[in-house]
Each structure stands twice: as C-alpha cells, then as structure tokens.
Design a protein around this motif. Structure first.
Motif, short mmCIF file in Angstrom:
data_model
loop_
_atom_site.label_atom_id
_atom_site.label_comp_id
_atom_site.label_asym_id
_atom_site.label_seq_id
_atom_site.Cartn_x
_atom_site.Cartn_y
_atom_site.Cartn_z
N UNK A 48 0.81 -1.21 0.00
CA UNK A 48 0.00 0.00 0.00
C UNK A 48 0.85 1.27 0.00
N UNK A 49 1.96 1.28 0.74
CA UNK A 49 2.78 2.51 0.83
C UNK A 49 3.35 2.90 -0.53
N UNK A 50 3.68 1.91 -1.36
CA UNK A 50 4.21 2.21 -2.69
C UNK A 50 3.10 2.73 -3.61
N UNK A 51 1.92 2.15 -3.48
CA UNK A 51 0.80 2.63 -4.28
C UNK A 51 0.42 4.05 -3.89
N UNK A 52 0.42 4.34 -2.59
CA UNK A 52 0.11 5.69 -2.13
C UNK A 52 1.12 6.69 -2.69
N UNK A 53 2.40 6.32 -2.65
CA UNK A 53 3.45 7.20 -3.17
C UNK A 53 3.26 7.43 -4.67
N UNK A 54 2.99 6.37 -5.39
CA UNK A 54 2.79 6.49 -6.84
C UNK A 54 1.56 7.35 -7.16
N UNK A 55 0.49 7.18 -6.38
CA UNK A 55 -0.70 8.00 -6.59
C UNK A 55 -0.40 9.48 -6.34
N UNK A 56 0.34 9.78 -5.29
CA UNK A 56 0.71 11.17 -5.01
C UNK A 56 1.59 11.75 -6.11
N UNK A 57 2.55 10.96 -6.59
CA UNK A 57 3.41 11.42 -7.67
C UNK A 57 2.61 11.69 -8.94
N UNK A 58 1.66 10.83 -9.24
CA UNK A 58 0.82 11.02 -10.43
C UNK A 58 -0.04 12.26 -10.28
N UNK A 59 -0.58 12.47 -9.10
CA UNK A 59 -1.39 13.65 -8.85
C UNK A 59 -0.56 14.92 -9.04
N UNK A 60 0.65 14.91 -8.52
CA UNK A 60 1.54 16.06 -8.66
C UNK A 60 1.90 16.28 -10.12
N UNK A 61 2.21 15.20 -10.83
CA UNK A 61 2.55 15.31 -12.25
C UNK A 61 1.39 15.90 -13.03
N UNK A 62 0.19 15.47 -12.74
CA UNK A 62 -0.99 15.97 -13.43
C UNK A 62 -1.18 17.46 -13.18
N UNK A 63 -0.94 17.90 -11.96
CA UNK A 63 -1.08 19.33 -11.64
C UNK A 63 -0.04 20.17 -12.37
N UNK A 64 1.19 19.68 -12.43
CA UNK A 64 2.26 20.41 -13.11
C UNK A 64 1.96 20.50 -14.61
N UNK A 65 1.54 19.39 -15.21
CA UNK A 65 1.26 19.39 -16.64
C UNK A 65 0.07 20.27 -17.02
N UNK A 66 -0.91 20.36 -16.13
CA UNK A 66 -2.09 21.18 -16.43
C UNK A 66 -1.87 22.65 -16.10
#
Length: 73
Positions: A48-66
């Motif tokens: 779960x901790x790796x999935x949570x980290x990956x989800x946070x990274x994806x969320x951050x990436x999406x914010x930066x790209x938009x």
C-alpha cells in the motif's frame, strides 16, 4: 553462483510488460477510483505505501502538466 542475474533496467521492463499483459487480459476500463487502484495493487502484491506514493506522484505530475497550482502562470 552460476545464475544469470537480471539487471535493474531489464527487471523494470519485465515488470512493466507483465503488468501491461495482465491489464490486457482484463477489462480494467477507464478511470479507476483511488480505492480500486489500491485494491488492484493489493491483488498483485504491491504494498500500500508504494501505491500511495505512486498516486501522489501522479497527482503532482498531473497538476504540473495542467499548469494549476501555486507556480502556474
């Protein structure tokens, strides 16, 4: 020893490809919820901790790209 070791790069490609093949077998569909992603990860043995980290990274990436957030111009 005599065992052929797999390099880190090759291991990354193998795991990525295996996940693609597995996803191709099942209709994962578009847009899973966070809880569904966590459940899917649990099914394939990703902690779960790796999935949570990956989800946070994806969320951050999406914010930066938009271009939203504090640094958006």
């Amino acid at each position: 020893m005599g065992k052929d070791l797999i390099s880190q790069d090759a291991l990354d490609r193998i795991i990525k490809r295996a996940a693609e093949l597995q996803a191709g077998e099942h209709d994962v569909g578009e847009g899973l919820s966070k809880d569904e992603v966590l459940a899917l990860g649990k099914d394939v043995g990703i902690p779960n901790r790796y999935l949570q980290q990956a989800l946070l990274e994806e969320q951050t990436r999406s914010l930066v790209e938009s271009g939203t957030g504090f640094w958006a111009c």
